[in-house]
Design an enzyme around this catalytic site. Structure first.
Site: not given
Ligand code: IMP
Length: 427
Positions: A415, A307, A226, A40-41, A305, A16, A334, A13, A18
């Site tokens: 940014s 963060r 990720q 998620g982007h 959720r 990236k 920033l 998160d 952007k």
């Molecule tokens: P999974 O990838 O769904 O198995 O989740 C494993 C861990 O990676 C969990 O703590 C998720 O919240 C975290 N995670 C997976 N994808 C993302 C992402 O795109 N951004 C932030 N955390 C992620």
């Protein structure tokens, strides 16, 4: 050597999307190479907000080819929905989207099994996104029950494999959960045959395609998902995702060796966030943490959720930068810190009474780590309209310089807001 890679250096998160979006006009092909619809982007431009998950950000630029490569695990139903969503916002997805025939496929039984494991872990739950990602990667490693995108365009293969797999899954799932409602093999076959027909024009050998493009001198961009600290091998195990989300995953996930990459950009949030379980030494459980969450709208793109938020952890980020091998960084969001009278950055940890600048390899040590902060005055003014480095207040400049010094990599991009225009490029 004309490829760029964009890699998150924290726990995901980092915004990236952007950076990838900004740089796509200098590239002809954008490659997503790991993860699935756990990512998620968010990309904002022309007053519109696009939330992408499996689709590479290249889909938002006409003429750019988007590749979902070998290392991605694909939930075709979710991908179909995502494509429909961006179409509603005026983005057409045509033959510019290529999907690897080697990429593995997520099935409903993966999600069902993941839900059971997460529940059974109780307060030690990983806090996964529940998208079946880890279970699909496990299937790939285990081989016997894995289905790839190349299989879903061959109904005969699905008809042969699925009944055996579904029988097996139903036995396991019923044993794990007496309330399990058995999956119906015929239903799954029909569903995936139809998904296969839909995606057939997009499914191809993307590795061969990418190598042809490299030979033709085309410019590629590798879009990380990720972050480095969620990497299955190098991250905060077991609180990680199931693939190589650091720079280490580019080669294995795309089939393109790193020697083709001329620029590795690490993306760093000006503070820290984390979703799900696992230690986060700089997490703030007070009103400053809530302030950052509110200012940064720190709620998951995929799961919604809240963060976990805290000060920038330079120990963790430096480690992320080392394992990913980045040569410059983009400091994101920033502006989120603009109202704070002072700003902190963690330069070292104290673990069991000892100072260390190294990121611990063991989760218990990380859980015991107390951040040692450098505290600097904030800038306490709106910076979202700044057009250049010189427009930034001195305290904001000092903060960015400190990030660069502590992470150990030069800053190339700052940014200061979600829009494409709210970006400062440094020489
Ligand atoms: P999974 O990838 O769904 O198995 O989740 C494993 C861990 O990676 C969990 O703590 C998720 O919240 C975290 N995670 C997976 N994808 C993302 C992402 O795109 N951004 C932030 N955390 C992620």
């Amino acid at each position: 050597m004309s490829a760029t890679a964009v890699i998150g250096l924290q726990w995901g998160d980092e915004a990236k999307g952007k950076i990838v979006d900004l740089l796509t006009d200098q590239h002809e092909i954008v490659v997503r190479y790991l993860g699935g619809n756990n990512a998620g982007h968010t990309v904002k431009f022309d007053g519109k907000t696009f939330k992408l998950s499996m689709l590479p950000a290249g889909v938002l630029r006409p003429g750019v080819v988007s590749v979902i490569a070998t290392g991605v695990v694909i939930n075709p139903t979710a991908l179909l929905k995502e494509i429909a969503g961006v179409k509603e916002q005026g983005i057409e997805i045509g033959d510019d989207l290529l999907i690897s025939d080697r990429a593995h496929v997520v099935f409903p039984y993966h999600m069902a099994e993941e839900a059971i494991y997460e529940k059974q872990r109780g307060d030690k739950a990983i806090g996964t996104t529940m998208r079946g990602i880890g279970l699909c990667y496990r299937e790939k490693a285990n081989r016997s029950h894995a289905i790839r995108m190349g299989d879903i365009i061959r109904p005969d293969v699905l008809r042969e494999k699925i009944p055996e797999i579904v029988d097996f899954k139903n036995i396991i799932l019923s044993a794990l959960d007496p309330e399990h409602k058995p999956f119906d093999a015929a239903e799954i076959i029909d569903q995936y045959v139809s998904l296969g027909e839909h995606f057939k024009p997009h499914i191809t050998d993307t590795t061969a395609f990418l190598h042809r493009q490299i030979k033709a001198g085309k410019r590629l961009m590798f879009e990380g998902a990720q972050g480095s600290l969620l990497d299955i091998d190098h991250g905060t195990f077991p609180f990680v995702t199931s693939s190589n989300s650091s720079g280490a995953g580019i080669h294995s996930g795309s089939g393109v060796p790193e020697r083709h990459i001329s620029q590795m950009i690490g993306v760093v949030k000006a503070y820290t966030t984390r979703v799900g379980g696992g230690p986060c030494p700089t997490e703030l459980l007070d009103e400053t943490g809530q302030h950052i969450r509110d200012e940064g709208n720190e709620y998951g793109t995929v799961t919604g959720r809240p963060r976990r938020c805290g000060w920038l952890d330079a120990v963790a980020t430096r480690y992320g930068s080392q394992v990913s091998g980045v040569d410059c960084i983009a400091v994101m969001l920033l502006d989120v810190l603009s109202k704070l009278p002072e700003v902190k950055i963690c330069e070292a940890y104290e673990i069991n009474g000892k100072r260390t600048e190294d990121f611990p390899s063991q989760i218990d040590d990380l859980a015991a780590a107390k951040p040692i902060y450098r505290t600097v005055p904030g800038w306490e003014c709106d910076i979202t309209a700044a057009k250049s480095w010189d427009d930034l207040p001195e305290n904001a400049q000092s903060y960015v310089k400190m990030v660069s010094e502590l992470v150990g990599v030069p800053v190339k991009i700052v940014s200061i807001g979600p829009d494409r225009e709210q970006t400062i490029f440094l020489d």
